[in-house]
Design a protein around this motif. Structure first.
Motif, short mmCIF file in Angstrom:
data_model
loop_
_atom_site.label_atom_id
_atom_site.label_comp_id
_atom_site.label_asym_id
_atom_site.label_seq_id
_atom_site.Cartn_x
_atom_site.Cartn_y
_atom_site.Cartn_z
N MET A 1 0.83 -1.20 0.00
CA MET A 1 0.00 0.00 0.00
C MET A 1 0.86 1.24 0.00
O MET A 1 0.56 2.22 -0.67
CB MET A 1 -0.96 0.00 1.19
N GLY A 2 1.96 1.20 0.73
CA GLY A 2 2.89 2.33 0.77
C GLY A 2 3.52 2.58 -0.59
O GLY A 2 3.75 3.72 -0.98
N GLU A 3 3.82 1.51 -1.32
CA GLU A 3 4.40 1.64 -2.65
C GLU A 3 3.41 2.25 -3.62
O GLU A 3 3.77 3.07 -4.46
CB GLU A 3 4.87 0.28 -3.18
N GLU A 4 2.14 1.88 -3.51
CA GLU A 4 1.11 2.41 -4.41
C GLU A 4 0.94 3.91 -4.19
O GLU A 4 0.72 4.67 -5.13
CB GLU A 4 -0.21 1.68 -4.17
N GLU A 5 1.04 4.35 -2.93
CA GLU A 5 0.86 5.76 -2.63
C GLU A 5 1.99 6.62 -3.16
O GLU A 5 1.81 7.79 -3.48
CB GLU A 5 0.74 5.96 -1.11
N THR A 6 3.19 6.05 -3.28
CA THR A 6 4.34 6.83 -3.71
C THR A 6 4.57 6.78 -5.21
O THR A 6 5.42 7.48 -5.73
CB THR A 6 5.63 6.35 -3.00
N GLU A 7 3.82 5.95 -5.93
CA GLU A 7 3.98 5.87 -7.38
C GLU A 7 3.39 7.12 -8.03
O GLU A 7 2.29 7.57 -7.69
CB GLU A 7 3.29 4.63 -7.94
#
Length: 173
Positions: free
Chosen positions: A164-170
């Motif tokens: 989820m953290g990766e999706e937010e930073t994309e």
């Protein structure tokens, strides 16, 4: 007089026959010492297969897809990445050796596994049952049973949070 001699002979045979019976249950044997050494090796992260027969099969939480001794050691090495520390508690360890009606020698042990997850420092304790079949002083079968639910759920939750953290930073296109 013949009856007394016959009765004494029969009694002597029965008594001597009972004294020479093989041990069917014990809590002290070379096989138990081998398992204790194996547990100590696990705790020390010494992945030695010398106690296993070359054809030994290991099953953890399954009766299918056995592992060879070297595959079982690789399994432990691979799962170690999840823990900052792990091992079996030294207290309340129970060991027994039994010889079955079929003449098979098995060592059973009940242990408390303790570990700390590397990802979040969560301490985990799991009761574990291990059983080992021996032939000629070597382990030929190993079965291990425990409930990995707490660890698996925690690791899945941590992975989902990381995703989820990766999706937010994309960046958005």
């Amino acid at each position: 007089m013949k009856k007394i001699i016959l009765l004494c002979t029969v009694a002597a045979l029965i008594i001597s026959g009972c004294q020479n019976a093989p041990v069917r249950y014990t809590q002290d044997s070379p096989e138990i010492d081998t398992v204790k050494n194996l547990i100590a090796n696990y705790n020390s992260k010494l992945f030695d297969t010398a106690m296993y027969a070359d054809t030994s099969k290991t099953y953890y939480n399954t009766n299918k897809n056995p592992m060879s001794p070297s595959e079982a050691m690789d399994y432990h090495r691979n799962t170690d990445i999840n823990y900052s520390n792990r091992g079996f508690a030294k207290d309340n360890q129970e060991y027994e050796m039994v010889v079955t009606d079929d003449g098979e020698t098995w060592v059973n042990c009940w242990l408390q596994w303790q570990g700390t997850l590397a990802a979040n420092d969560q301490a985990v304790e799991i009761p574990v049952h291990l059983t080992y079949q021996f032939i000629d002083g070597k382990i030929v079968r190993e079965y291990g049973y425990w409930d990995p639910s707490e660890i698996m759920l925690t690791l899945q939750k941590l992975e989902a949070e990381a995703n989820m953290g990766e999706e937010e930073t994309e960046p958005m296109e």
